[in-house]
Write a protein that holds these residues in place. Structure first.
Motif, mmCIF file in Angstrom:
data_model
loop_
_atom_site.group_PDB
_atom_site.id
_atom_site.type_symbol
_atom_site.label_atom_id
_atom_site.label_comp_id
_atom_site.label_asym_id
_atom_site.label_seq_id
_atom_site.Cartn_x
_atom_site.Cartn_y
_atom_site.Cartn_z
ATOM 1 N N GLN A 83 -0.072 -43.257 -8.225
ATOM 2 C CA GLN A 83 0.329 -44.108 -9.332
ATOM 3 C C GLN A 83 1.018 -43.306 -10.421
ATOM 4 O OE1 GLN A 83 -2.539 -44.176 -7.819
ATOM 5 N NE2 GLN A 83 -2.890 -46.255 -7.085
ATOM 6 N N ASP A 84 0.499 -42.101 -10.712
ATOM 7 C CA ASP A 84 1.148 -41.249 -11.707
ATOM 8 C C ASP A 84 2.523 -40.797 -11.233
ATOM 9 O OD1 ASP A 84 -1.135 -41.574 -13.149
ATOM 10 O OD2 ASP A 84 -1.955 -39.585 -12.739
ATOM 11 N N ALA A 85 2.653 -40.502 -9.958
ATOM 12 C CA ALA A 85 3.960 -40.113 -9.436
ATOM 13 C C ALA A 85 4.973 -41.246 -9.554
ATOM 14 C CB ALA A 85 3.825 -39.679 -7.974
ATOM 15 N N ASP A 86 4.541 -42.470 -9.367
ATOM 16 C CA ASP A 86 5.443 -43.611 -9.513
ATOM 17 C C ASP A 86 5.864 -43.788 -10.963
ATOM 18 O OD1 ASP A 86 6.641 -46.115 -8.297
ATOM 19 O OD2 ASP A 86 5.363 -46.991 -9.853
ATOM 20 N N ILE A 87 4.956 -43.561 -11.912
ATOM 21 C CA ILE A 87 5.300 -43.685 -13.328
ATOM 22 C C ILE A 87 6.330 -42.630 -13.721
ATOM 23 C CG2 ILE A 87 4.383 -43.476 -15.663
ATOM 24 C CD1 ILE A 87 1.777 -44.671 -14.632
ATOM 25 N N VAL A 88 6.144 -41.399 -13.271
ATOM 26 C CA VAL A 88 7.095 -40.334 -13.586
ATOM 27 C C VAL A 88 8.466 -40.653 -12.999
ATOM 28 C CG1 VAL A 88 7.618 -37.901 -13.195
ATOM 29 C CG2 VAL A 88 5.309 -38.587 -13.805
ATOM 30 N N SER A 89 8.508 -41.181 -11.786
ATOM 31 C CA SER A 89 9.787 -41.531 -11.170
ATOM 32 C C SER A 89 10.493 -42.639 -11.935
ATOM 33 C CB SER A 89 9.555 -41.951 -9.721
ATOM 34 O OG SER A 89 10.753 -42.351 -9.109
ATOM 35 N N ARG A 90 9.743 -43.629 -12.409
ATOM 36 C CA ARG A 90 10.360 -44.717 -13.175
ATOM 37 C C ARG A 90 10.901 -44.229 -14.511
ATOM 38 N NH1 ARG A 90 9.066 -50.059 -11.628
ATOM 39 N NH2 ARG A 90 7.777 -50.157 -9.746
ATOM 40 N N LEU A 91 10.168 -43.357 -15.179
ATOM 41 C CA LEU A 91 10.646 -42.821 -16.455
ATOM 42 C C LEU A 91 11.916 -42.003 -16.254
ATOM 43 C CD1 LEU A 91 7.286 -41.738 -18.139
ATOM 44 C CD2 LEU A 91 8.712 -43.707 -18.712
ATOM 45 N N ALA A 92 11.951 -41.196 -15.188
ATOM 46 C CA ALA A 92 13.150 -40.408 -14.934
ATOM 47 C C ALA A 92 14.340 -41.292 -14.602
ATOM 48 C CB ALA A 92 12.887 -39.425 -13.809
ATOM 49 N N THR A 93 14.120 -42.368 -13.876
ATOM 50 C CA THR A 93 15.210 -43.290 -13.545
ATOM 51 C C THR A 93 15.746 -43.981 -14.790
ATOM 52 O OG1 THR A 93 14.229 -43.641 -11.359
ATOM 53 C CG2 THR A 93 15.848 -45.250 -12.111
ATOM 54 N N SER A 94 14.854 -44.342 -15.710
ATOM 55 C CA SER A 94 15.313 -44.980 -16.952
ATOM 56 C C SER A 94 16.123 -44.035 -17.819
ATOM 57 C CB SER A 94 14.105 -45.499 -17.734
ATOM 58 O OG SER A 94 13.278 -44.419 -18.151
ATOM 59 N N ALA A 95 15.919 -42.729 -17.680
ATOM 60 C CA ALA A 95 16.658 -41.778 -18.502
ATOM 61 C C ALA A 95 18.095 -41.610 -18.032
ATOM 62 C CB ALA A 95 15.954 -40.417 -18.497
ATOM 63 N N VAL A 96 18.332 -41.726 -16.728
ATOM 64 C CA VAL A 96 19.690 -41.538 -16.198
ATOM 65 C C VAL A 96 20.337 -42.842 -15.776
ATOM 66 C CG1 VAL A 96 19.204 -39.202 -15.458
ATOM 67 C CG2 VAL A 96 18.751 -41.079 -13.896
ATOM 68 N N GLY A 97 19.552 -43.905 -15.644
ATOM 69 C CA GLY A 97 20.119 -45.207 -15.343
ATOM 70 C C GLY A 97 20.318 -45.511 -13.875
ATOM 71 N N ASN A 98 20.084 -44.548 -12.997
ATOM 72 C CA ASN A 98 20.286 -44.786 -11.567
ATOM 73 C C ASN A 98 19.260 -43.964 -10.806
ATOM 74 O OD1 ASN A 98 21.172 -45.365 -9.019
ATOM 75 N ND2 ASN A 98 23.272 -44.646 -9.319
ATOM 76 N N VAL A 99 18.595 -44.604 -9.844
ATOM 77 C CA VAL A 99 17.564 -43.904 -9.083
ATOM 78 C C VAL A 99 18.159 -42.825 -8.187
ATOM 79 C CG1 VAL A 99 17.615 -45.539 -7.159
ATOM 80 C CG2 VAL A 99 15.518 -44.288 -7.644
ATOM 81 N N ASN A 100 19.441 -42.970 -7.826
ATOM 82 C CA ASN A 100 20.071 -41.948 -6.996
ATOM 83 C C ASN A 100 20.364 -40.665 -7.754
ATOM 84 O OD1 ASN A 100 20.103 -43.691 -4.757
ATOM 85 N ND2 ASN A 100 22.041 -44.608 -5.418
ATOM 86 N N ASN A 101 20.304 -40.705 -9.059
ATOM 87 C CA ASN A 101 20.559 -39.511 -9.874
ATOM 88 C C ASN A 101 19.283 -38.756 -10.212
ATOM 89 O OD1 ASN A 101 23.234 -40.207 -9.837
ATOM 90 N ND2 ASN A 101 23.235 -41.096 -11.890
ATOM 91 N N VAL A 102 18.178 -39.113 -9.584
ATOM 92 C CA VAL A 102 16.895 -38.445 -9.826
ATOM 93 C C VAL A 102 16.481 -37.743 -8.534
ATOM 94 C CG1 VAL A 102 14.472 -38.732 -10.450
ATOM 95 C CG2 VAL A 102 16.215 -40.122 -11.559
ATOM 96 N N ILE A 103 16.325 -36.430 -8.611
ATOM 97 C CA ILE A 103 15.785 -35.652 -7.495
ATOM 98 C C ILE A 103 14.296 -35.476 -7.753
ATOM 99 C CG2 ILE A 103 15.894 -33.477 -6.244
ATOM 100 C CD1 ILE A 103 18.789 -33.223 -7.084
ATOM 101 N N ASN A 104 13.506 -36.248 -7.029
ATOM 102 C CA ASN A 104 12.056 -36.299 -7.274
ATOM 103 C C ASN A 104 11.370 -35.296 -6.356
ATOM 104 O OD1 ASN A 104 9.462 -36.945 -7.940
ATOM 105 N ND2 ASN A 104 9.635 -39.128 -7.485
ATOM 106 N N ALA A 105 10.840 -34.237 -6.952
ATOM 107 C CA ALA A 105 10.078 -33.224 -6.215
ATOM 108 C C ALA A 105 8.632 -33.180 -6.678
ATOM 109 C CB ALA A 105 10.720 -31.848 -6.384
ATOM 110 N N VAL A 106 8.139 -34.298 -7.181
ATOM 111 C CA VAL A 106 6.759 -34.368 -7.655
ATOM 112 C C VAL A 106 5.836 -34.510 -6.466
ATOM 113 C CG1 VAL A 106 5.130 -35.663 -9.069
ATOM 114 C CG2 VAL A 106 7.471 -35.346 -9.848
#
Length: 612
Positions: free
Chosen positions: A166-189
């Motif tokens: 659940q925490d990993a999903d929250i971090v991914s959503r916050l990162a996506t909101s910062a750049v506006g596109n989920v493809n611009n987030v490299i998630n290594a959490v």
């Protein structure tokens, strides 16, 4: 005389009148309120990369930059290499500072033109506001250890560890909101905790059925009349005076009276059946990775597509399948999304299409998600099902009569019981060391039989190692010479020793040797089977030279420090007798010899001892 002076008086009066009217109008109106000055947006200081010295401007943000101009320097021009990335203007509150605003992520150059001095250039990087994103992650997920780094363009890299998915999903959503596109987030959490999970699943089922059926048919042939009762279908034919009745093989009791032409068939059966099934699939996978296991095959059935030569064929998998996704939390809990499935081919559930038989399948399956600790067990599924099927067919009136109606009716009663349970146990595991690897894999603990074992003993596989079929007096089974000698030792070395080692067969068929202190068997001494299991150990004696004379004598010399109790005598069997002497200085009384009435004393022939 004075025309100019007279002309000025009307003009003066007009000016005075106009001033009075303006004052009257002004006094009748409300005073206009003062408009507040617009607030200038506050901007923080720009960040400077310590390694490259580049200016870091947040995307869609505003920062203040001090170029540190000398007193008296006049800024004549501001040049931006890419105005679509960066926007620059002079701070109206402080003309010595510049306001930088990021419009798009990227890299550009800022050039300041100073009068009578060289140009000053600055590298500017426009990227998402990583400081704001880091602050949001710290406030939202305080237990996470996550770092955010810029990538190429409008891309960010998020790495670190969290304690739950659940925490990993929250971090991914916050990162996506910062750049506006989920493809611009490299998630290594990654989710913290053990990474290797072993999932043990046990599927056990039992099916029982009880079938009771009763039916009775008879046929009576007279000279001119036939009287038949064929409700149960146990008698066929005999419908005419010349047609002989045929008894069905389903009748377990058949009666025929030939002179009277009476035939009877009775079926009274009680059938019981049981079917047990147990499967224990196991699979190991990494936390967060799906695993799939299947042991079975693929059955060809009639498919929807048809060809020129006939109907199409489709392969359907069957057997034991296990599909699971484990996720290990930071607190040691394991979240499982599991789907075990058991299927088997059943011809009884099949169909016939155009002359082609297509079998059916029986299946037990469950799909669920549970959370438990390592080593704990959950019963994720279970079933208890009982079904009863009963039927009765009888002739009206005659079939309803007590006892008499048995000959004019049939009854069937079937009871089915099904039980099913599915258990799952996850475990955090690690790889085995070299000394933990099993020495023998399945099928490697046995060997192929030789001709003697195959043709004469009907042994299809034998334990590995040497084997002696005959030890001199007893037959030695193959399973007694298996490699588990440390757990179940081969008594008396009968598997590899010589025939002289086992002169007596024990109660289980193996030899019972008598060993001396050096491990070799005793010569000329027999031990009864009862004494081997109940009598304590006896001290070993050393023989001495035989004295001269006609009558031999026994003179054993004790070697053991602790004397042992004599063996229990058994009627009708020779028992060895030892005379023990207490060691000097200990005061232990010497045990008396055991009298054996009716039996001669045992005689031990002592060999000559060489003298120096």
């Amino acid at each position: 005389m004075h025309p100019m002076r007279n002309a000025r008086r009307p003009l003066l009066r007009a000016l005075l009148l106009l001033g009075g009217l303006s004052a009257t109008v002004t006094s009748g109106q409300q005073p206009m309120p003062m408009q507040p000055m617009p607030m200038q947006p506050t901007a923080g200081d720009v960040q400077i990369d310590k390694k490259t010295g580049a200016l870091i401007v947040p995307l869609n943000g505003l920062v203040s930059f001090d170029p540190k101009l000398d007193k008296g320097d006049l800024l004549t021009d501001i040049i931006v290499a890419r105005e679509d990335i960066l926007q620059v203007r002079v701070d109206p509150a402080n003309p010595a500072r510049l306001l930088l605003s990021g419009k798009a992520a990227g890299l550009t150059q800022l050039v300041l033109v100073i009068k009578d001095k060289p140009k000053r250039s600055f590298e500017v990087i426009v990227q998402p506001d990583l400081d704001l994103l880091r602050a949001l992650i710290r406030r939202t997920v305080p237990t996470a250890a996550v770092d955010v780094q810029p990538g190429v363009g409008n891309v960010i890299v998020v790495s670190g560890y969290v304690t739950s998915p659940q925490d990993a999903d929250i971090v991914s959503r916050l990162a996506t909101s910062a750049v506006g596109n989920v493809n611009n987030v490299i998630n290594a959490v990654q989710v913290g905790g053990g990474q290797q999970v072993q999932i043990d699943v046990v599927i056990a089922s039992v099916d029982r059925n009880l079938l009771r059926s009763r039916g009775f048919d008879f046929a009576f042939r007279g000279g001119s009349v036939n009287f038949n009762s064929i409700v149960s279908g146990l008698i066929t034919g005999g419908t005419t005076l010349t047609d002989a009745p045929i008894l069905s093989p389903d009748a377990n009791l058949q009666i025929g009276v030939v002179p009277n032409q009476f035939f009877g068939a009775l079926r009274a059966l009680r059938s019981e059946g049981v079917a047990k099934f147990i499967a224990e699939p196991r699979v190991i996978t990494q936390s967060g990775r799906a695993a799939f296991f299947r042991a079975g095959g693929q059955q060809a059935i009639v498919g929807p597509a048809a060809g020129i030569t006939g109907p199409g064929v489709q392969l359907v998998p069957f057997g034991t399948e296990l599909e699971v996704v484990p996720i290990v939390y930071g607190n040691g809990m394991i979240w499982l999304e599991i789907n075990p499935r058991i299927s088997a081919v059943s011809q009884a559930l099949g169909i016939n299409i155009g002359g082609a038989n297509s079998p059916g399948f029986t299946e037990q399956q469950v799909r669920t998600a549970v959370m438990l600790e390592s080593g704990q067990t959950f019963a994720i599924g279970g079933l208890i099902q009982n079904s009863v099927q009963a039927s009765a067919a009888k002739i009206p009136v005659l079939g309803e009569l007590p006892f008499i109606g048995t000959g004019f009716s049939r009854v069937t009663h079937e009871l089915r019981e099904s039980e099913l349970v599915i258990l799952v146990t996850p475990r955090l595991v690690g790889p085995m060391n070299c000394d933990q690897v099993p020495r023998r894999l399945p099928g490697r603990e046995s060997r192929s039989p030789d001709d003697y074992e195959l043709f004469l003993e009907n042994i299809l596989e034998a334990p590995r190692g040497q084997r002696k079929v005959w030890n001199g007096r007893c037959y030695q089974a193959a399973y007694r010479c298996d490699p588990t000698a440390a757990i179940f030792p081969c008594v008396g070395n009968v598997c590899t020793g010589s025939n002289a080692y086992g002169p007596v067969c024990g109660p289980r068929g193996h030899a019972v040797p008598v060993a001396n202190s050096n491990g070799s068997p005793g010569a000329g001494v027999t031990v009864p089977p009862a004494a081997t299991s109940s009598a304590p150990a006896r001290p070993t004696v050393t023989p001495v030279a035989e004295p001269t004379g006609a009558q031999p004598m026994t003179a054993p010399v004790p070697v053991s420090a602790q004397p042992a109790a004599p063996p229990v005598p058994v009627s009708g069997q020779p028992v060895p007798v030892s005379i023990l002497t207490a060691p000097s200085g200990r005061g232990t009384p010497e045990p008396e010899p055991i009298p054996l009435p009716g039996l001669p004393p045992p005689v031990v022939v002592l060999p000559d001892v060489p003298r120096n």
